[in-house]
Enzyme design. Sequence first.
Site, PDB file in Angstrom:
ATOM      1  N   HIS B  69      40.298  43.433  81.817  1.00 18.03           N
ATOM      2  CA  HIS B  69      39.022  42.726  81.657  1.00 18.03           C
ATOM      3  C   HIS B  69      38.180  42.757  82.934  1.00 18.03           C
ATOM      4  CE1 HIS B  69      42.186  39.793  82.748  1.00 18.03           C
ATOM      5  NE2 HIS B  69      41.283  39.332  83.560  1.00 18.03           N
ATOM      6  N   ASP B 159      47.497  37.571  88.400  1.00 20.73           N
ATOM      7  CA  ASP B 159      48.605  36.642  88.629  1.00 20.73           C
ATOM      8  C   ASP B 159      49.041  35.992  87.311  1.00 20.73           C
ATOM      9  OD1 ASP B 159      46.185  35.225  88.532  1.00 20.73           O
ATOM     10  OD2 ASP B 159      46.562  34.054  90.349  1.00 20.73           O
ATOM     11  N   GLY B 160      48.065  35.521  86.527  1.00 15.80           N
ATOM     12  CA  GLY B 160      48.407  34.963  85.212  1.00 15.80           C
ATOM     13  C   GLY B 160      49.078  35.999  84.332  1.00 15.80           C
ATOM     14  N   ASN B 189      44.379  35.112  92.143  1.00 15.77           N
ATOM     15  CA  ASN B 189      43.175  34.282  92.263  1.00 15.77           C
ATOM     16  C   ASN B 189      43.382  32.880  91.708  1.00 15.77           C
ATOM     17  OD1 ASN B 189      42.648  34.343  89.440  1.00 15.77           O
ATOM     18  ND2 ASN B 189      41.475  36.236  89.631  1.00 15.77           N
ATOM     19  N   SER B 364      73.654  55.896  70.200  1.00 22.35           N
ATOM     20  CA  SER B 364      73.415  55.556  68.796  1.00 22.35           C
ATOM     21  C   SER B 364      72.237  56.343  68.226  1.00 22.35           C
ATOM     22  CB  SER B 364      73.113  54.056  68.646  1.00 22.35           C
ATOM     23  OG  SER B 364      74.276  53.289  68.859  1.00 22.35           O
ATOM     24  N   GLU B 385      62.274  47.482  75.812  1.00 19.73           N
ATOM     25  CA  GLU B 385      61.544  48.441  74.990  1.00 19.73           C
ATOM     26  C   GLU B 385      60.058  48.477  75.308  1.00 19.73           C
ATOM     27  OE1 GLU B 385      63.554  46.029  73.926  1.00 19.73           O
ATOM     28  OE2 GLU B 385      65.328  47.158  73.324  1.00 19.73           O
ATOM     29  N   PHE B 410      64.095  47.675  67.130  1.00 18.65           N
ATOM     30  CA  PHE B 410      63.756  47.277  68.494  1.00 18.65           C
ATOM     31  C   PHE B 410      62.455  47.927  68.971  1.00 18.65           C
ATOM     32  CE2 PHE B 410      68.632  47.033  68.784  1.00 18.65           C
ATOM     33  CZ  PHE B 410      68.633  45.870  68.032  1.00 18.65           C
ATOM     34  N   HIS B 434      68.607  53.853  62.788  1.00 18.59           N
ATOM     35  CA  HIS B 434      69.276  52.748  62.093  1.00 18.59           C
ATOM     36  C   HIS B 434      68.289  51.951  61.235  1.00 18.59           C
ATOM     37  CE1 HIS B 434      71.959  53.854  65.344  1.00 18.59           C
ATOM     38  NE2 HIS B 434      72.938  53.176  64.790  1.00 18.59           N
ATOM     39  N   GLN B 446      69.238  43.982  62.958  1.00 23.38           N
ATOM     40  CA  GLN B 446      69.263  45.349  63.503  1.00 23.38           C
ATOM     41  C   GLN B 446      68.557  46.354  62.588  1.00 23.38           C
ATOM     42  OE1 GLN B 446      71.532  45.334  66.567  1.00 23.38           O
ATOM     43  NE2 GLN B 446      71.004  43.247  66.002  1.00 23.38           N
TER      44      GLN B 446
END
Lengths: 645, 645
Positions: B69, B159-160, B189, B364, B385, B410, B434, B446
């Site tokens: 922003h 920072d936020g 800030n 996997s 992820e 995931f 999966h 899962q």
Amino acid sequence: MSVSETINAKAIELGKYVVRMTTQAGSGHPSSGLSLGHLVISLMHRHMRWDPADPWNPGNDRLVLSEGHAVPVVYAAYADLGGVVGKSRDKSHTLTAHELDRLRTVDSELDGHPNPAEGFPFFDAATGSLGQGLSVGAGLGLAARLRKCDKRIFVIIGDGESREGQVWEALDFIVDHRLTNVTPIFNANGQGQADYVSPQQSAEALTKKLEAFGWAVKVIDGHNVEQIDAALAAVPEGRPIAIVARTVKGWGVSALQTKGNHGKPLEPEQVPAAEADLDAMYAKLGVPKTADRTLVPPKPKSLAPLAHKAIQLPPFAEAMKEYGLAGALEKKKLATRRAYGVALAALGKADERIVALDGDVSNSTFANVFAKAFPDRFFECKIAEQNMISTAAGLAAAGFIPFASTFAKFLARAYDQIEMASISRANIKLCGSHAGVSLAADGPSQMSLPDLAYFRSYTETDDGFGRPACVVFHPADAIATYHCTAIAANLTGMCYIRTHRPDAPFLYDPNTKFEVGGSHQLAEGPALTIASSGYMVTVARQAVEKLAAEGVRCTLFDAYSFPLKGEPILAAARRTGGKILVVEDNYIGGLYGALAEAAARTGGVIVESLVCRRIPKSAKTPEEMFAYLGLSVADIVAKAKTLAR
Amino acid sequence: MSVSETINAKAIELGKYVVRMTTQAGSGHPSSGLSLGHLVISLMHRHMRWDPADPWNPGNDRLVLSEGHAVPVVYAAYADLGGVVGKSRDKSHTLTAHELDRLRTVDSELDGHPNPAEGFPFFDAATGSLGQGLSVGAGLGLAARLRKCDKRIFVIIGDGESREGQVWEALDFIVDHRLTNVTPIFNANGQGQADYVSPQQSAEALTKKLEAFGWAVKVIDGHNVEQIDAALAAVPEGRPIAIVARTVKGWGVSALQTKGNHGKPLEPEQVPAAEADLDAMYAKLGVPKTADRTLVPPKPKSLAPLAHKAIQLPPFAEAMKEYGLAGALEKKKLATRRAYGVALAALGKADERIVALDGDVSNSTFANVFAKAFPDRFFECKIAEQNMISTAAGLAAAGFIPFASTFAKFLARAYDQIEMASISRANIKLCGSHAGVSLAADGPSQMSLPDLAYFRSYTETDDGFGRPACVVFHPADAIATYHCTAIAANLTGMCYIRTHRPDAPFLYDPNTKFEVGGSHQLAEGPALTIASSGYMVTVARQAVEKLAAEGVRCTLFDAYSFPLKGEPILAAARRTGGKILVVEDNYIGGLYGALAEAAARTGGVIVESLVCRRIPKSAKTPEEMFAYLGLSVADIVAKAKTLAR
């Protein structure tokens, strides 16, 4: 036998169950369960104040097993204590050791990962997608504080799991909200699935990080009962306490201790050797083989569940005046997001179960109307949406009705958490604001375009209790928003309310009735049926007026909820040449999908669409944006003319 | 004028642009931009080695503005340097100061948040959904190392914003991979949107946390040019360096410094006072008013882009043998996830642009086949992820072709990052393994059930370059998976490949052709058309065989890709009684939605479905799971009989 001896003996005994259960199931994670034996037994048999005969008692201390794959050890400990399972008190029974062999079968309460909705009420939330448990614990901690209950919440988190950023969001949140009733326990066994855990997640690194995040840290040997005892009994002094427990993955079973054994049960022929390994631990630890049965958890205080009751809102105009929006009543227009704020505050006034969460945008979502009225029930989650959603799920598990709001786009940050909440059947209400392309100027990074496809996907799935896994509301004006928010509060289960940035004119009489899956006809005409929802109803209505002025009178529907009852719209279409034009401000899969599916079930009605078929960018106004995307009033008029009979 | 004086003067001058641009646009975040003036100018005019006339040069140092922003200050600095904008070199021009007033308009390259695809090539990724930029920077850092280029990547983070867990995932990842070429700059800030930032995100807290995460930290005054200089020039010694810059939100403009001014431009009548405030800074800082134009960034080395070329795979059987799966050729069955691993490794052998990322489940997803063959091009992301996907987007921006894999469930953790990648038009390939209910034993935490609805939502959206925003492949057997993975590698743009856990029999001749949106007919019969995809094709095929044995001969389609070309299936349906039965292992919105929409566009074909209409639980076998959900062979047979003519 001393308590320490008993717990050691039980760790061996329950370890055998873990090995056998997973081998019997042919899948599962015995090595993870074995690493937690001493910790789980110390918690469930000794430190947690809870009643195995009444796992529903809201006064019980709670355990959240964030590393859900380790669950067999909890099942074994639960059976050892005669814990009760079942979907409700009426339909419950004591879990026997024999039943442990039914792990992961379709008629068992013992799912492969914690799944309270299938009949294991000891847990508050489904876990197994990693990194979410501490946030659930934070929600339970907030709920306990609201209920003035001194219960404790323990959360077991894997070391590898602590790589998930959500864990650090939760740690910040707990410090911000001074939730010293929540105790995370990091299981530092050093092994992940594909490899060892990173040095960034070692016990040493975790300790440093936790301290930097403002926590007091107790580092212990997770197989040493005295050290576990001392850490669990420690009283927080200002800062919350976290425990880092060094453990051995596959504790007691040599075949499960080497790398590459994550998520792999032993073959049946390996079980005798594993049992022999565990038997040898009796001598090694110097404890007698017969486990003492007298160790039971301390009794909790009894606490009544929060009472269910219907929540009634005052008339729309009254609420609008109460929350400073009398002017909008005169102008007869208001952004749906502002009406959401009014409804939320009115709900909060009507029922103390209503709580709200927001992610540093409450002055945009208008959750701040609630925050001002009920600061004790408003939880600022800052810019951390994953934690917000799982915290809401924790609050819901404790009987509260949480409304969690942020930009619809940023709710996508928590879609995995939302899916987990749906598995928990969490009674959470989500409000996504600034949705769709009408946001315009801020550009696509702040819009939400696949959200209706995503949430609609749940709406025709039964949650096992005869309810949709999610109900969606996409109101077109402030009045619809007000009523739909009230419906959401009164439903049990997950709801998604989609609001928009721009002001929208009032389309409804304030006393109009709304319902799940409902739609309202806003214009009548024989030429064509047009269906829309949300802010696009306002745009479509302008098109319908323009078309009428040109003699092309169309029927217009506001289809504001999923799972949509499509028949009224299909019936209208059959009266208007057999065609429906759907107008939407999102990618495919929303209303167009719903009506196409409804039409294709019976045939005979053609469904065409104007939806967002191009990735948007910034534009100065909604109108400029609509024109860019072919969704303007002129585009609707032109398309309608090609379809009108 | 000294460099320091010049930068101070420019901070004032560009601050005025920031104020004017946002007021002109009627929206935007001037206070955030003002807090970054000195930092952005120090980077863009002095420390970054880059060529404003050739922002496409891969040898340029890069800036990722994670707090998107704040972008107007970057646009102003870019115009000051005569930077080039445009969607390609052919269609580019020098950005003028005059054009800054077109901020956020539909025909401008200057979107409300960074959006390289709309013609601002200085950026590598769309940002604005917070917390993702450092991961993008990590991907750029990996790419630079692969290309043996000593470029630096700077990432500005609010920072936020640093409350987002993904930031901490990225910090871990960068330490794990020793990416000292990436320098995050935290803009402290102290003000968020709805409120001040939490003490958990103060400059002090951030410093402690960063140190605990293994970083060297330089804490500076973000408006002090000398301190900025020293921090940016610091050379990492082992540990990577992070900069924490204390800044003033709304620097130089008193009206923008109070709380509640986030995301609010000044009203036109407030601008003169703001300009006077900024003018007063010249005297206050003791710098002359006319800014020196001689400050330009150091020239970068030139680096050629990675060459595009078609990637050819060896014949299926050859690759299978090469990667140790000759046995599967004999048995004629293999899990699609295993075939994905083989295809990925074969692609890696064919082209060095192919890189792979995985989240601790490569044994996997079978990305480990690639990892073993090409360890230098495999990046273990551990259980994080979100960072994995944004890192992949960074690698793609540098010309690599990243394949990112984890369980489909995931991947949902990163759906926001995936949407941002789609806005960046990132050439990333996602593999979710999966998927669906055939996973059975592990339970719903899962599985992945709304994923096809989610990804399909993108597939009929044009990315602005004539390509779908996403292409989905849902292969039914190993042969289809092998070929579809190769197609994905050769496409430009986002792809999603959905694989399954169980072994599936070979359905295809190894030389069968596959294509985007394609389908294959696997059985012919007049009674009914059945369509399916993924593992359910195997189940549906068993049903079709059973039906045929009972004299009910059906047509069967494997519809393995979206955006689906529905016509062949509709045409078949018209020959078989006008009905289609769709069989799927996910919630609504996937293949059923696609075929319903196709049917509803023309009418005349009825589409019915057997999809997952109940939240699953654990079951011992896929067959047990299918029966629980009404998706078994017997269910398909029964349903088909009710529909067959």
